[in-house]
Motif scaffolding. Structure first.
Motif, mmCIF file in Angstrom:
data_model
loop_
_atom_site.group_PDB
_atom_site.id
_atom_site.type_symbol
_atom_site.label_atom_id
_atom_site.label_comp_id
_atom_site.label_asym_id
_atom_site.label_seq_id
_atom_site.Cartn_x
_atom_site.Cartn_y
_atom_site.Cartn_z
ATOM 1 N N THR A 172 32.085 77.073 36.178
ATOM 2 C CA THR A 172 32.670 77.927 35.138
ATOM 3 C C THR A 172 33.848 78.707 35.687
ATOM 4 O OG1 THR A 172 30.456 78.176 34.222
ATOM 5 C CG2 THR A 172 32.117 79.712 33.439
ATOM 6 N N ALA A 173 33.629 79.322 36.853
ATOM 7 C CA ALA A 173 34.662 80.186 37.420
ATOM 8 C C ALA A 173 35.884 79.383 37.851
ATOM 9 C CB ALA A 173 34.093 80.969 38.603
ATOM 10 N N LEU A 217 29.257 85.736 45.884
ATOM 11 C CA LEU A 217 29.617 84.460 45.274
ATOM 12 C C LEU A 217 31.021 84.525 44.677
ATOM 13 C CD1 LEU A 217 28.904 81.677 44.138
ATOM 14 C CD2 LEU A 217 27.507 82.787 42.412
ATOM 15 N N GLN A 218 31.261 85.571 43.895
ATOM 16 C CA GLN A 218 32.580 85.706 43.277
ATOM 17 C C GLN A 218 33.647 85.977 44.341
ATOM 18 O OE1 GLN A 218 33.304 85.037 40.109
ATOM 19 N NE2 GLN A 218 35.463 85.372 40.555
ATOM 20 N N GLU A 219 33.264 86.727 45.377
ATOM 21 C CA GLU A 219 34.206 86.994 46.478
ATOM 22 C C GLU A 219 34.662 85.688 47.127
ATOM 23 O OE1 GLU A 219 32.820 89.579 49.688
ATOM 24 O OE2 GLU A 219 32.477 91.091 48.124
ATOM 25 N N VAL A 229 23.800 78.595 40.208
ATOM 26 C CA VAL A 229 24.950 79.030 41.008
ATOM 27 C C VAL A 229 26.066 77.987 40.912
ATOM 28 C CG1 VAL A 229 25.725 79.463 43.367
ATOM 29 C CG2 VAL A 229 23.593 80.483 42.548
ATOM 30 N N LEU A 230 25.681 76.707 40.926
ATOM 31 C CA LEU A 230 26.697 75.646 40.792
ATOM 32 C C LEU A 230 27.343 75.693 39.407
ATOM 33 C CD1 LEU A 230 25.044 72.580 42.582
ATOM 34 C CD2 LEU A 230 26.760 74.172 43.450
ATOM 35 N N THR A 231 26.549 75.971 38.375
ATOM 36 C CA THR A 231 27.121 76.092 37.030
ATOM 37 C C THR A 231 28.127 77.236 37.010
ATOM 38 O OG1 THR A 231 24.990 75.383 36.140
ATOM 39 C CG2 THR A 231 26.559 76.274 34.574
ATOM 40 N N TYR A 232 27.773 78.321 37.693
ATOM 41 C CA TYR A 232 28.689 79.463 37.741
ATOM 42 C C TYR A 232 29.981 79.091 38.474
ATOM 43 C CZ TYR A 232 30.600 84.076 38.504
ATOM 44 O OH TYR A 232 31.443 85.156 38.517
ATOM 45 N N PHE A 278 25.279 87.835 44.384
ATOM 46 C CA PHE A 278 26.141 87.390 43.309
ATOM 47 C C PHE A 278 27.570 87.865 43.528
ATOM 48 C CE2 PHE A 278 28.063 88.330 39.165
ATOM 49 C CZ PHE A 278 28.192 87.039 38.717
ATOM 50 N N GLU A 279 27.692 89.096 43.999
ATOM 51 C CA GLU A 279 29.048 89.609 44.258
ATOM 52 C C GLU A 279 29.725 88.800 45.352
ATOM 53 O OE1 GLU A 279 29.031 93.951 44.678
ATOM 54 O OE2 GLU A 279 27.181 93.808 43.516
ATOM 55 N N TYR A 309 23.098 81.482 50.219
ATOM 56 C CA TYR A 309 21.852 81.259 49.485
ATOM 57 C C TYR A 309 20.864 80.371 50.240
ATOM 58 C CZ TYR A 309 23.920 83.240 45.252
ATOM 59 O OH TYR A 309 24.475 84.078 44.324
ATOM 60 N N MET A 341 16.242 85.576 44.604
ATOM 61 C CA MET A 341 17.628 85.914 44.945
ATOM 62 C C MET A 341 17.772 87.432 45.096
ATOM 63 S SD MET A 341 20.940 85.154 42.675
ATOM 64 C CE MET A 341 20.519 83.449 42.420
ATOM 65 N N PRO A 373 19.773 91.035 45.331
ATOM 66 C CA PRO A 373 20.984 91.629 44.770
ATOM 67 C C PRO A 373 22.134 91.541 45.777
ATOM 68 C CG PRO A 373 19.326 93.312 45.255
ATOM 69 C CD PRO A 373 18.664 91.987 45.384
ATOM 70 N N ARG A 374 23.322 91.715 45.306
ATOM 71 C CA ARG A 374 24.553 91.690 46.106
ATOM 72 C C ARG A 374 25.004 90.265 46.398
ATOM 73 N NH1 ARG A 374 26.410 96.194 44.974
ATOM 74 N NH2 ARG A 374 27.950 95.984 46.610
#
Lengths: 674, 165
Positions: free
Chosen positions: B47-48, B9-11, B41-44, B6-7, B34, B1, B3-4
């Motif tokens: 969670t979110a 993902l939250q976006e 990522v699915l767990t995240y 993950f950001e 991805y 994976m 960097p960047r």
């Protein structure tokens, strides 16, 4: 309330407050078959067994069709009969029909309906694929080959327990009810309450049996077998022998156990009285000394695991008292064994519980004495009934027998632990007596009683008004916790039981374990309490004897050591961390930022973003490996970060840069300009 | 994976205001980032969004468009709709899988170069049987020999830069 009536097979039936045709039909005395319909759960309409023919509408699923005035309904036509039989045949073709060796044999709804609707042959081929059985958990076994995809467990877990451990995955012929990512049940947030087992119509979800271990202990002459029986067992076990729900069979259970060869039959009630005393003293001390409030009860192992997983910040609000089962085990292994001249390893403590989560609780590593478990074997109500059947005892003919001493007596206050609100009422009784003196007579505290999910009340003891709440079902508990957190509610004492109705509705209780049966068991418990002369925990002379002789007096160090416990933060799901930056080179520093729910809500995402930026700004790309991890098990202490082996808590987006500079950058073995 | 991501993902979750009704759209966009849906990522995402991970898993496994395992650089789709099927989609699929030495149940080669999938209809029945590469190239009226020639071209394309280096 609707007005109007419908015609069911020619009979006029008023609609009343029925939500769907099914309810009206049942009111008319006709039993339509269902797999996926439970009045406690949302309507799903999947199994189609409840199909009826409505004139000018055709075939409809009666569970999901509202009645309308003047509807003409036929429940038993050529078409409905043909369809019901076909549906059952299709389900059976896809079902592992190892009936004689299935734990649900004779109690299986699929088996029962196949018989009832005369399914004698199955025209379709069998499924040849066998899916693996999951027996990883301490309490529940899943056999997907017996699942008929009714979704009862999915809705029970989501709607009543608020957990959502089970859900449908995949599609079409490959559909399965499974956990997240198909993980083992032991690796997800399941609290072992067993409510999914209680609604499962087939043997797809069953209780993990400890029957064989119990028999080998009983048959081992070198072991002294000591049994404890929980309050809710005695008002339910008779149902396994055809008695009405709520029949009280205490004496018969004791007699059966003695005939089976158990050495001593004791009562969990004595430990429940101890729990009442310890918890009340803890509560009064917290009230006086400004301790953490509200105080949450700790008798229910399902609730404890839930709290450890979901509400790390509340662990200090949990009563430190062990549950009655574990207090009893501790007394047996630490004191009773010595008294009869045995070691803790030579005494086997078997507990009979209405509960599946107690199996998990007994295996918690903190509940041991000299390296052996305080409670060795946990049997559910149904498992004990099975053993009585295996022993060939005719339950009806058993002459009632009494418990053994010195651990065989309990008060009415202990008896009602089996009902939602019982622990609360018992504490109210103790505190009233403790503060009011001997002239306080019987204290019946009705606001705590009943099957309702959330009960709130205020009780005045002497000059103090205590605000209390009683909640059963974890979704109700979560609802109450959110109200407490938002400042909409405020209590001194909260009782939580994971199962609807409390322990009487536990996952280890006999079928049918529905609201109607639970209400009968509740009533039975209060009837037993009403005629019990020993009313309050402090009236139990044996408890006072144990406190003074075994535990060196009330509030002693020994009492605290033997009867209390601590809690741990527990992650909800296992799995790999999320890689944020790629592999680093030599001399790398491993940094994991917790993105589990607790930390996520406290801003761990911003912390992680700040770190990612800082890695770049400082040119540390080759030195720092950044991960997002799910739970470092420090949930109460703010956002947690692990740097190599050190865990740093209380990180915020504001102090992230400082933490990065002082804890991470310095370890990179290179000079950086921040 | 990298960097960047993950950001991103939250976006994506923020853009949809974490609404549960947007779960499919969120998963589509996450997969676009991805190339598949990793478990963590699915767990995240669960969670979110405050839903159970089992629910997210259920949605992700229901739709054929989502993949929980990494896919190859080249996704070869063999249409097996009615028209393609009767005009010989099965031998094409078989030839491809044999050439790539894909065992049963496995869709992607171990070197993550090729993924072979069947689809139920691409809507190009006039060209049956049809094979697409990464949803970009469309090859109509395919035969087992023809598809192997297409595959050979892709393999050659992959080897070229290595030879240059």
């Amino acid at each position: 309330m609707q007005t109007g009536q419908v015609y069911i097979d020619g009979q006029a039936v008023p609609v009343g407050d029925a939500q769907n045709i099914l309810e009206v039909v049942r009111k008319a005395g006709i039993e339509l078959p269902t797999f996926c319909y439970h009045s406690e759960l949302s309507v799903y309409g999947a199994c189609r067994l409840c199909m009826v023919e409505v004139e000018s509408m055709g075939l409809v699923a009666s569970c999901s069709t509202p009645p309308a005035d003047g509807m003409i309904i036929h429940t038993n036509t050529r078409r409905t009969r043909r369809l019901r039989r076909m549906i059952l045949e299709l389900l059976l073709a896809n079902h592992d029909r190892e009936c004689p060796t299935c734990a649900k044999n004779t109690g299986c709804k699929l088996q029962k309906l196949a018989r009832q609707y005369g399914v004698n042959t199955i025209r379709f081929g069998n499924r040849d694929e066998k899916l693996p059985i999951d027996a990883s958990g301490s309490s529940i076994v899943k056999d997907p080959n017996k699942c008929i995809l009714c979704g009862d467990c999915v809705r029970m877990c989501r709607e009543v327990q608020g957990l959502g451990i089970w859900d449908f995955a995949h599609r079409g012929s490959k559909t399965q009810v499974t956990t997240a990512f198909g993980k083992d049940l032991a690796d997800v947030a399941c609290v072992n309450c067993g409510q999914c087992v209680a609604v499962c119509p087939t043997g797809a979800l069953t209780v993990k049996s400890e029957i064989d271990r119990a028999w080998s202990a009983i048959h081992d002459p070198a072991k002294t077998v000591v049994v404890q029986i929980a309050p809710a067992v005695r008002v339910a076990l008779g149902e396994e022998f055809g008695l009405a729900a709520g029949s009280a069979v205490t004496g018969k259970i004791v007699a059966a156990l003695k005939k089976m060869g158990v050495d001593r039959v004791f009562d969990t009630l004595i430990a429940a009285d101890l729990t009442t005393i310890e918890e009340s003293m803890e509560f009064m001390s917290r009230m006086e000394n400004g301790g953490k409030l509200p105080l949450f009860t700790s008798c229910c192992p399902g609730w404890i695991k839930y709290c450890e997983q979901m509400h790390g910040e509340l662990l200090e609000n949990l009563s430190s008292c062990r549950s009655p089962q574990q207090m009893f085990g501790s007394l047996v292994k630490k004191h009773y064994a010595k008294k009869i001249g045995k070691t803790s390893g030579e005494v086997v403590c078997i507990s009979v519980m209405p509960c599946t989560a107690k199996k998990f609780e007994a295996q918690r590593p903190e509940f041991t004495t000299d390296g052996v478990y305080d409670v060795d074997i946990v049997l559910t109500t149904v498992e004990l009934a099975q053993m009585i059947k295996e022993a060939g005892l005719v339950f009806d003919d058993l002459e009632p027998a009494g418990f053994d001493n010195p651990l065989g007596m309990g008060s009415g206050g202990a008896l009602i632990f089996g009902a939602s609100g019982g622990v609360m009422e018992s504490v109210v009784r103790f505190v009233s007596g403790y503060l009011g003196g001997p002239e306080v007579g019987r204290v019946d505290y009705h606001p705590a009683r009943g099957i309702e999910g959330i009960k709130e009340a205020a009780v005045t003891v002497k000059d103090k008004t205590l605000k209390v709440a009683v909640v059963n079902g974890l979704a109700n508990a979560e609802n109450l916790l959110q109200r407490i957190k938002n400042g909409e509610a405020d209590y001194h004492l909260v009782e939580v039981m994971a199962c609807p109705g409390g322990c009487v509705g536990g996952g280890g209780q006999p079928d049918a374990n529905d609201t109607a049966a639970r209400v009968q068991r509740l009533k039975s418990i209060y009837r037993l309490d009403a005629v019990e002369q020993v009313h309050k925990a402090q009236d139990n002379v044996y408890v006072n004897k144990i406190i003074n002789e075994w535990l060196q007096g009330p509030g002693s160090h020994a009492a605290h050591h033997d009867l209390h416990t601590g809690y741990v933060h527990r992650r909800r799901i296992t799995g790999k961390p999320m890689e944020i930056t790629g592999d680093a080179g030599n001399g790398q520093v491993d940094v994991s930022v917790c993105i589990g729910t607790g930390c996520y809500l406290r801003g761990s995402y911003e912390v992680l973003t700040r770190f990612t930026d800082l890695v770049r700004v400082c040119g540390l790309e080759g030195y720092v490996r950044l991960n997002g991890t799910f739970c470092l098990e420090h949930c109460d202490q703010g956002v947690s970060v692990r740097v190599n082996d050190e865990i740093i808590t209380g990180v915020t987006p504001e102090n992230a840069e400082e933490v990065f500079r002082n804890k991470i950058a310095v370890r990179c073995g290179t000079t950086v300009q921040v | 994976m990298q960097p960047r991501k993950f950001e991103k993902l939250q976006e994506i979750i923020n853009k949809h205001e974490g609404k549960v009704s947007h779960l499919i759209a969120i998963l589509q966009e996450v997969q676009a980032e991805y190339r598949y849906l990793p478990e963590e990522v699915l767990t995240y995402v669960a969670t979110a969004m405050g839903v159970s991970p089992a629910t997210v898993y259920g949605v992700a496994t229901f739709y054929a468009q989502f993949s929980l395992v990494p896919k190859g650089k080249y996704i070869i789709r063999v249409c097996d709709g009615t028209a393609c099927h009767v005009r010989g989609a099965a031998p094409i699929n078989f030839a491809l899988r044999k050439e790539l030495a894909l065992p049963d149940q496995q869709q992607t080669t171990d070197d993550l170069q090729f993924t072979v999938e069947t689809v139920s209809c691409l809507g190009a029945c006039g060209l049956a049987p049809v094979v697409t590469i990464n949803d970009q190239e469309v090859h109509g009226q395919m035969t087992p020999e023809g598809v192997l020639a297409v595959l050979a071209k892709l393999q050659a394309r992959e080897q070229q830069p290595a030879e240059q280096a």
